[in-house]
Enzyme design. Structure first.
Site, mmCIF file in Angstrom:
data_model
loop_
_atom_site.group_PDB
_atom_site.id
_atom_site.type_symbol
_atom_site.label_atom_id
_atom_site.label_comp_id
_atom_site.label_asym_id
_atom_site.label_seq_id
_atom_site.Cartn_x
_atom_site.Cartn_y
_atom_site.Cartn_z
ATOM 1 N N GLY A 12 0.823 -1.208 0.000
ATOM 2 C CA GLY A 12 0.000 0.000 0.000
ATOM 3 C C GLY A 12 0.852 1.250 0.000
ATOM 4 N N ASP A 13 0.190 2.369 -0.183
ATOM 5 C CA ASP A 13 0.858 3.672 -0.185
ATOM 6 C C ASP A 13 1.887 3.797 -1.307
ATOM 7 O OD1 ASP A 13 -0.578 4.209 2.242
ATOM 8 O OD2 ASP A 13 0.890 2.954 3.259
ATOM 9 N N GLY A 15 1.176 5.172 -4.136
ATOM 10 C CA GLY A 15 0.819 6.343 -4.952
ATOM 11 C C GLY A 15 -0.192 5.970 -6.028
ATOM 12 N N LYS A 16 -1.095 5.062 -5.687
ATOM 13 C CA LYS A 16 -2.082 4.597 -6.667
ATOM 14 C C LYS A 16 -3.059 5.705 -7.048
ATOM 15 C CE LYS A 16 -3.449 1.335 -3.906
ATOM 16 N NZ LYS A 16 -2.421 1.353 -2.856
ATOM 17 N N GLY A 17 -3.428 6.530 -6.051
ATOM 18 C CA GLY A 17 -4.446 7.556 -6.276
ATOM 19 C C GLY A 17 -4.070 8.468 -7.429
ATOM 20 N N GLY A 40 -6.341 5.667 1.897
ATOM 21 C CA GLY A 40 -6.181 7.115 1.880
ATOM 22 C C GLY A 40 -5.457 7.486 0.608
ATOM 23 N N HIS A 41 -6.151 8.119 -0.308
ATOM 24 C CA HIS A 41 -5.541 8.462 -1.594
ATOM 25 C C HIS A 41 -5.350 9.971 -1.691
ATOM 26 C CE1 HIS A 41 -7.141 4.471 -3.440
ATOM 27 N NE2 HIS A 41 -6.075 4.304 -2.696
ATOM 28 N N THR A 42 -4.112 10.358 -1.959
ATOM 29 C CA THR A 42 -3.829 11.785 -2.065
ATOM 30 C C THR A 42 -3.638 12.158 -3.524
ATOM 31 O OG1 THR A 42 -2.666 11.613 0.028
ATOM 32 C CG2 THR A 42 -2.267 13.615 -1.250
ATOM 33 N N THR A 128 -6.192 -0.249 10.926
ATOM 34 C CA THR A 128 -6.503 1.187 10.942
ATOM 35 C C THR A 128 -7.640 1.489 11.928
ATOM 36 O OG1 THR A 128 -8.055 0.936 9.118
ATOM 37 C CG2 THR A 128 -5.782 1.464 8.528
ATOM 38 N N GLN A 223 -5.402 -0.413 -0.819
ATOM 39 C CA GLN A 223 -4.396 -1.293 -0.204
ATOM 40 C C GLN A 223 -3.544 -1.909 -1.325
ATOM 41 O OE1 GLN A 223 -7.880 -1.963 1.144
ATOM 42 N NE2 GLN A 223 -7.364 -0.104 2.218
ATOM 43 N N ARG A 306 5.660 5.319 8.473
ATOM 44 C CA ARG A 306 5.725 4.033 7.769
ATOM 45 C C ARG A 306 7.084 3.375 7.983
ATOM 46 N NH1 ARG A 306 3.027 7.092 2.750
ATOM 47 N NH2 ARG A 306 0.888 7.017 3.508
ATOM 48 N N VAL A 416 8.002 11.499 -10.736
ATOM 49 C CA VAL A 416 9.186 12.184 -10.211
ATOM 50 C C VAL A 416 8.816 13.302 -9.239
ATOM 51 C CG1 VAL A 416 10.685 11.621 -12.163
ATOM 52 C CG2 VAL A 416 9.254 13.680 -12.268
HETATM 53 P P1 IMP Z 1 -7.295 -2.894 8.217
HETATM 54 O O1 IMP Z 1 -7.416 -2.854 6.740
HETATM 55 O O2 IMP Z 1 -7.658 -1.615 8.897
HETATM 56 O O3 IMP Z 1 -8.001 -4.098 8.818
HETATM 57 O O4 IMP Z 1 -5.744 -3.115 8.560
HETATM 58 C C1 IMP Z 1 -5.057 -4.315 8.231
HETATM 59 C C2 IMP Z 1 -3.641 -4.011 7.746
HETATM 60 O O5 IMP Z 1 -3.706 -3.347 6.490
HETATM 61 C C3 IMP Z 1 -2.849 -3.102 8.683
HETATM 62 O O6 IMP Z 1 -1.487 -3.508 8.658
HETATM 63 C C4 IMP Z 1 -2.996 -1.727 8.024
HETATM 64 O O7 IMP Z 1 -1.927 -0.879 8.357
HETATM 65 C C5 IMP Z 1 -2.974 -2.117 6.550
HETATM 66 N N1 IMP Z 1 -3.665 -1.153 5.687
HETATM 67 C C6 IMP Z 1 -4.991 -0.987 5.528
HETATM 68 N N2 IMP Z 1 -5.255 -0.028 4.640
HETATM 69 C C7 IMP Z 1 -4.075 0.432 4.200
HETATM 70 C C8 IMP Z 1 -3.701 1.421 3.236
HETATM 71 O O8 IMP Z 1 -4.526 2.062 2.572
HETATM 72 N N3 IMP Z 1 -2.363 1.595 3.067
HETATM 73 C C9 IMP Z 1 -1.444 0.871 3.740
HETATM 74 N N4 IMP Z 1 -1.750 -0.057 4.636
HETATM 75 C C10 IMP Z 1 -3.050 -0.277 4.873
#
Ligand code: IMP
Length: 430
Positions: A12-13, A15-17, A40-42, A128, A223, A306, A416
């Site tokens: 995750g994170d 930069g898909k958004g 969370g998409h920025t 989360t 995710q 992170r 970039v």
């Molecule tokens: P949950 O999705 O809140 O049940 O969390 C389960 C796991 O997925 C945890 O390790 C979270 O940190 C991770 N996680 C959930 N959503 C994201 C996301 O959008 N980005 C990165 N990690 C995520």
């Protein structure tokens, strides 16, 4: 039938958004197929920052219909807050379509997420705490409430009473918490109806109408691959299927509807929450600190720092397989600019000296592997203003080439910098 998927190749994170936003301009529909407001998409447009949790990234183009598919779990209060935020900033949200089959996140899901994490102690998953796992659990258990239940107060109340009988038992007797009140929950959820009812729709039908008309439908993953319930680092995963295959169940299409699968991979690796991470750098490592600082590696949603490490190509190659990715977009390449040398993980070594070229399926092995690195030269100059591949320094181009050769699919985009226009489009993607 022209469907395209955007999927994260790491934890995750990535930069898909911003890539969904970038590719959405060609699309008629932009569809979220799993997850909830744990995402969370920025997106940054003309210096303006938009942070989205539930609404698909395509919302910023007036011609795109943003769709929240049946596979998503929806906290209605969060959705309404997001709609209000967008409206205040001049974005018309009436186009948004919300699947009547999507499941609702209920107050007891959030409460159970919080208390069960506490209960797990040092074994906690690091969720989360948005109620995602308990909501999907109830879906599988067939006691979930769905968005369509909001439209029928009697059915809503009957299902809520049934669910609460068990949930309140667990909350009070197992976790020593106060019971939740059915009247209060009903009043609260019914107060959302006026706002949400006009958005509720048969989204499967909408998706197929667009596909039949040969319009592009973009499926936006939240995710990522290694947080996938089936293929990720279980149990340190989310409770849905972010992989491209998840589109089929989460949006209601067959695999043949999908033509293009764009895997988004950050030029290094990060992870939030618990779980194995072979290339993780120890806390206080100057490389990790610099990655956090330059990459702004704090959760969009939770603000958590992170965990960081070098790019893991073993995982990337596995992610390409799991998703049948047709191409890759490499993000945040600019974050690596200050490094003289850049490491990439090309294999693992187990406790007993065994070399692994693939991700070992057994969690005890994966927890203990050490990364085997290849060291590549850095490029030592800023690249934020680069717009064309040929203007990237040679070492940066070599890095990208190394990644695509190892992964076995072409890299078609490199980012970039955070802004919409800081994207280098490689010739074959044009
Ligand atoms: P949950 O999705 O809140 O049940 O969390 C389960 C796991 O997925 C945890 O390790 C979270 O940190 C991770 N996680 C959930 N959503 C994201 C996301 O959008 N980005 C990165 N990690 C995520």
């Amino acid at each position: 039938m022209p469907g395209a998927v955007i999927v994260g190749m790491q934890w995750g994170d990535e930069g898909k958004g911003r890539f969904t936003d970038y590719l959405a301009k060609e699309a008629a529909l932009c569809v979220r197929y799993q997850g909830g407001h744990n995402a969370g998409h920025t997106i940054i447009v003309d210096g303006e920052v938009f942070k989205l949790q539930l609404v698909p990234s395509g919302v910023l183009y007036p011609w795109v219909t943003p769709v929240i598919g049946n596979g998503v779990v929806v906290d209605p209060a969060v959705l309404i807050e997001e709609l209000d935020m967008l409206e205040r900033r001049g974005v018309d949200t009436r186009r948004i379509r919300l699947s009547g089959n999507a499941h609702l996140i209920m107050p007891y899901h959030q409460e159970l997420d919080r208390v069960s994490e506490r209960y797990l102690g040092k074994n906690k998953l690091g969720t989360t705490k948005r109620g995602i796992g308990p909501a999907y659990g109830d879906k599988a258990w067939r006691v979930g409430l769905r968005v369509q239940d909001l439209l029928d107060p009697k059915i809503f109340r009957a299902k809520l009473d049934l669910a609460l009988r068990e949930k309140n038992g667990v909350l009070t007797k197992v976790y020593n918490r106060l019971p939740l009140d059915a009247n209060e929950i009903t009043d609260r959820y019914m107060s959302y109806v006026e706002r949400l009812a006009p958005l509720i729709d048969d989204t499967v039908h909408l998706v197929h109408e667009a596909l039949d008309a040969q319009q592009w439908v973009l499926f936006e993953g939240a995710q990522a691959t290694f947080l996938d319930l089936d293929h990720g680092t279980y149990p340190y995963v989310t409770s849905s299927n972010p992989i491209a295959g998840g589109v089929c169940t989460g949006a209601g299409v067959g695999p043949r509807a999908i033509e293009r699968i764009v895997g988004i991979v950050k030029a290094y690796t990060t992870r939030v929450g618990s779980g194995p991470f072979p290339t993780e750098l120890p806390e206080g490592d100057p490389v990790g600190d610099l990655l956090v600082e330059r990459g702004g590696e704090f959760g969009t949603n939770t603000g958590r720092r992170r965990r960081t490490g070098w790019l893991d190509l073993v995982m990337l190659r596995h992610a390409v397989r799991l998703n049948t990715a047709t191409e890759l977009a490499v993000t945040k390449l600019d974050v690596l600019s200050p490094f003289d040398e850049i490491k990439v993980c090309v294999a693992y070594e187990g406790d007993d000296g065994t070399r692994y070229e693939h991700v070992p399926y057994h969690q005890s092995v994966l927890h203990h592997v050490r990364p085997v690195y290849e060291t590549l030269p850095g490029w030592g100059s800023d690249i934020e203003a680069v717009a064309r591949l040929e203007d990237l320094p040679g070492a940066a181009r070599d890095y990208v080439r190394y990644v695509e050769e190892f992964a076995g699919v072409p890299v078609t985009f490199v980012s970039v910098g955070p802004a919409r226009d800081q994207t280098v489009v490689l010739p074959r993607a044009a």
